[in-house]
Enzyme design. Structure first.
Site, PDB file in Angstrom:
ATOM      1  N   ASP A  33       0.802  -1.220   0.000  1.00  0.00           N
ATOM      2  CA  ASP A  33       0.000   0.000   0.000  1.00  0.00           C
ATOM      3  C   ASP A  33       0.839   1.276   0.000  1.00  0.00           C
ATOM      4  OD1 ASP A  33      -2.376  -1.334  -0.207  1.00  0.00           O
ATOM      5  OD2 ASP A  33      -2.916  -1.181   1.905  1.00  0.00           O
ATOM      6  N   GLY A  86       0.584   8.619   1.498  1.00  0.00           N
ATOM      7  CA  GLY A  86       0.385  10.068   1.585  1.00  0.00           C
ATOM      8  C   GLY A  86      -0.569  10.540   0.499  1.00  0.00           C
ATOM      9  N   TYR A 135      -9.922   0.059   2.076  1.00  0.00           N
ATOM     10  CA  TYR A 135      -9.526   0.120   3.486  1.00  0.00           C
ATOM     11  C   TYR A 135      -9.234   1.523   3.949  1.00  0.00           C
ATOM     12  CZ  TYR A 135      -9.134  -4.330   5.765  1.00  0.00           C
ATOM     13  OH  TYR A 135      -9.435  -5.479   6.417  1.00  0.00           O
ATOM     14  N   HIS A 189      -2.296  -7.682   7.203  1.00  0.00           N
ATOM     15  CA  HIS A 189      -1.798  -6.316   7.055  1.00  0.00           C
ATOM     16  C   HIS A 189      -0.499  -6.278   7.855  1.00  0.00           C
ATOM     17  CE1 HIS A 189      -5.903  -4.813   5.943  1.00  0.00           C
ATOM     18  NE2 HIS A 189      -6.262  -5.832   6.713  1.00  0.00           N
ATOM     19  N   HIS A 212      -5.920 -11.200   9.314  1.00  0.00           N
ATOM     20  CA  HIS A 212      -7.328 -10.828   9.330  1.00  0.00           C
ATOM     21  C   HIS A 212      -8.196 -11.981   8.836  1.00  0.00           C
ATOM     22  CE1 HIS A 212     -10.382  -7.342   8.680  1.00  0.00           C
ATOM     23  NE2 HIS A 212     -10.899  -8.372   9.303  1.00  0.00           N
TER      24      HIS A 212
HETATM   25 CU   LIG Z   1      -8.094  -6.646   6.917  1.00  0.00          CU
END
Ligand SMILES: [Cu+2]
Ligand SMILES: *[C@@H]1O[C@H](CO)[C@@H](O)[C@H](O)[C@H]1NC(C)=O
Ligand SMILES: *[C@@H]1O[C@H](CO)[C@@H](O)[C@H](O)[C@H]1NC(C)=O
Ligand SMILES: *[C@@H]1O[C@H](CO)[C@@H](O)[C@H](O)[C@H]1NC(C)=O
Length: 668
Positions: free
Chosen positions: A317, A324, A407, A464, A623
């Site tokens: 990501d 930013g 997300y 993550h 997750h």
């Molecule tokens: Cu997640």
């Protein structure tokens, strides 16, 4: 009265923002003029071509020059330079600009594997292509959907062992259905993938492999106007007021509060960067450096579904989507408390022009009703009148939210008067779900890679991993990394009825290999110390890492996403400071092969004892989605604490003074 105070509290941010324009610091983010200058120098030297500005940032001044300026701010600050990664004529250029002399210092073509982050503009352009692609329109029609209600999103494609360098900058476009609900992420047009060449900006591949039912719109909405009652009843009103204004000062991008002072900037890729964090030591009556720089170096999100439509979804990501760039405007009173002050920022748009973002950061004092320290003691002289000393915790929080497609990441840096820095990451927003034929758990007899959350909706397993670059420099740059192993010792003392105890076996890491640490399943405390600065008791001054999450990678180390994400193999790494080692996933992450990562740099096994070192810490979330994450997940928070450990001679908040009492006798 209350109304007046409320409007005053709104005025305060404006006041601070006016002051903000005046300050000047060598680490300040590029100003709009500096972005514009960078853009014009690059476009003027390459006319007749369209240039995509993938990353533009302040080029780091050398640490030495920043530290000299800091020790004597009257000396001239280090020269301002900008770095830009741009793409034109199918080549990636890394360009260094002298912002004072207004010249291009260097222009290097990068031809290795990997590309810089996508711009928003090219993501939007690529995502629009399927809608006018006849085979795609046919696929949508075949599913009984209306093409005008379809929206698409670009996904990075990863790297899966292809031998030669990927010649094309490509993305895979996944589409969703926006009919009857804003929450299109819950309604994927499953089975259809469109491949787009970003340089050509055209479709180069199309697959329509299978059809499954489109998950229903009902139950996916999250806007109150679209939700049906009953609602949870409201709570009683609550008010957060600081009639004298906040206790912190913002001077440009420098923030001082209580005993802390630090600099805050926005980087297009990392998001918030905290620099030059120092704390005033009341006992020594001097300011002491704690952290030269701290930021998120990468955020790796691999999904666990092997299907053709899903296997490549292993996102970086920061390196691919740029945290930013993904910053969103914070909403007063909801994203941040009433006493927050907001800060605006600039980044470069895809054409290099400065783009303003309002309310990127909020800065506020947190008084959450927590206890900083306390004790109750019996009073020997007066029975039944115990003596209680207790202090309320106040801290300072800097917050940014990055919304990376589905997300939302809430990124908090919290500073405590006790010297602790707490980093807290909150995950919220929307899951990435897969449409499926199943409507009840009992029907599922195959591997579907995640639980059924709603009819026809699978929440795919994923991780993550947030990797931080933490350059602690305590009382000087020469620091060491210490592993304190807590070990069980069998008693050999015949005089003690006890059979065992535990003790601490401390070990200073000599080289990078010594500091590759998996904290999971280990009784180990990790700290950074300055071996040259000791307390009066003779302990080296230090800061300890206290993880609030223990989740390491579960992919096989030879799996392609894990090679690219190999910087998550250890929870902690320590490297000698090197200004070009900033991005744990490599400078060019999109489609990278994992040959320029923290895991490859450290193969050199450099010396790290009593030198300028950087700690890298990865906090993870595995997750396993659950029904409460549907249709929008309540925030899940994890983080870590950097806590002074023999840094002060004694409790630094023993003599903390509680805040003024606010009287509202005139308030009705
Ligand atoms: Cu997640
Ligand atoms: C640059 O992009 C614009 C808009 O896409 C296009 O019209 C123009 O022809 C391009 N110019 C060059 C030199 O490729
Ligand atoms: C700094 O890191 C880069 C990338 O790993 C490497 O090429 C370079 O040799 C390093 N510099 C020093 C002085 O070690
Ligand atoms: C606030 O109220 C308290 C208790 O009534 C009083 O002792 C104190 O002096 C007041 N403070 C101010 C600043 O008015």
């Amino acid at each position: 009265m209350a109304k007046l105070l409320f409007s005053l509290s709104l005025l305060i941010p404006l006041l601070f923002l006016t002051i903000a324009a005046v300050g000047s610091h060598p680490l300040d983010s590029l100003s709009p003029n500096e972005f514009e200058l960078t853009r014009s120098l690059i476009t003027n030297s390459n006319p007749y071509t369209n240039i995509t500005f993938q990353y533009v940032a302040l080029a780091d001044p050398t640490k030495q020059s920043v530290l000299s300026w800091l020790s004597n701010p009257k000396t001239p600050p280090p020269p301002r330079r900008a770095t830009a990664i741009v793409r034109f004529n199918k080549a990636t250029h890394e360009i260094l600009i002298d912002l004072v002399k207004k010249t291009i210092l260097s222009d290097q073509v990068y031809s290795g594997p990997g590309y810089a982050p996508f711009t928003f503009e090219e993501q939007f352009a690529a995502a629009a292509l399927p809608l006018s692609h006849p085979p795609f329109a046919a696929a949508v029609k075949k599913r009984g959907l209306k093409v005008e209600k379809v929206v698409c999103v670009c996904f990075s494609v990863g790297w899966f062992g292809e031998k030669r360098k990927m010649e094309k900058r490509i993305v895979k476009v996944q589409c969703f259905y926006l009919d009857g609900s804003l929450n299109y992420y819950m309604r994927p047009v499953e089975g259809v993938i469109v491949i787009v060449d970003l340089d050509e900006m055209k479709i180069v591949g199309f697959h329509d492999r299978y059809r499954v039912p489109m998950p229903k719109a009902s139950g996916t909405e999250y806007r109150p106007s679209k939700l049906k009652p009953p609602f949870l009843p409201p709570l009683n009103g609550i008010k957060m007021l600081q009639p004298d204004g906040p206790s912190f000062k913002i001077d440009g991008q420098s923030i001082s509060w209580a005993n802390w002072k630090f600099h805050l900037s926005l980087d297009e890729r990392a998001g918030p960067i905290i620099s030059l964090a120092s704390i005033y030591d009341m006992e020594k009556q001097k300011r002491r450096q704690v952290m030269y720089r701290g930021f998120i170096s990468e955020l790796f999100v691999p999904y666990m579904d092997l299907n053709e439509e899903w296997y490549y979804r292993t996102f970086f990501d920061a390196g691919e989507y740029a945290l930013g760039q993904c910053a969103v405007s914070l909403q007063p009173l909801r994203d941040c408390p009433e006493n927050a002050v907001f800060m605006d920022t600039y980044t470069a748009a895809g054409d290099g022009r400065p783009m303003k973002m309002s309310n990127t950061f909020c800065i506020f004092e947190r008084h959450a009703g927590d206890i900083m320290w306390r004790h109750t003691e019996g009073n020997k002289n007066v029975p039944n009148t115990p003596i209680t000393e207790t202090r309320a915790e106040m801290s300072l929080v800097v917050r940014m939210v990055a919304t990376v497609a589905n997300y939302d990441y809430i990124l908090d840096w919290e500073f405590k008067q006790s010297g602790s820095i707490v980093v807290d990451i909150g995950l919220t927003g929307l899951l990435a779900v897969k449409a499926s034929k199943y409507t009840h758990n009992d029907q599922i007899k195959e591997e579907v890679y995640g639980p059924l959350l709603a009819e026809n909706t699978i929440g795919v397993h994923h991780d993550h991993f947030v990797t931080f670059h933490l350059d602690l420099d305590m009382d000087g740059v020469a620091n060491s990394a210490v592993k304190s192993n807590l070990r069980t010792v069998r008693s050999r003392d015949a005089n003690s009825p006890r059979l065992s105890y535990w003790t601490v076996i401390a070990e200073t890491a000599k080289t990078e290999a010594d500091a590759m640490i998996k904290l999971r399943n280990q009784e180990l405390e990790f700290s950074i110390v300055n071996p040259n600065q000791k307390t009066k008791m003779g302990n080296p001054v230090g800061y300890r890492l206290i993880p609030r999450s223990m989740a390491g990678p579960l992919l096989s180390p030879d799996d392609y996403p894990q090679r690219r994400g190999a910087f998550t193999n250890n929870d902690v790494w320590v490297t000698p400071y090197n200004s070009s080692e900033k991005w744990a996933s490599g400078l060019f992450t999109d489609q990278s092969h994992g040959d320029d990562t923290l895991a490859t740099w450290t193969l050199r096994n450099r010396k790290i004892e009593n030198r300028d070192i950087v700690m890298w810490y990865t906090m993870g979330f595995h997750h396993v989605p659950c029904q409460e994450d549907y249709p929008l997940m309540p925030t899940l928070r994890r983080g870590f604490e950097l806590r002074p450990t023999n840094f002060f001679e004694s409790n630094p908040v023993l003599k903390v003074t509680p805040p003024h009492i606010v009287n509202f006798t005139n308030c009705s």
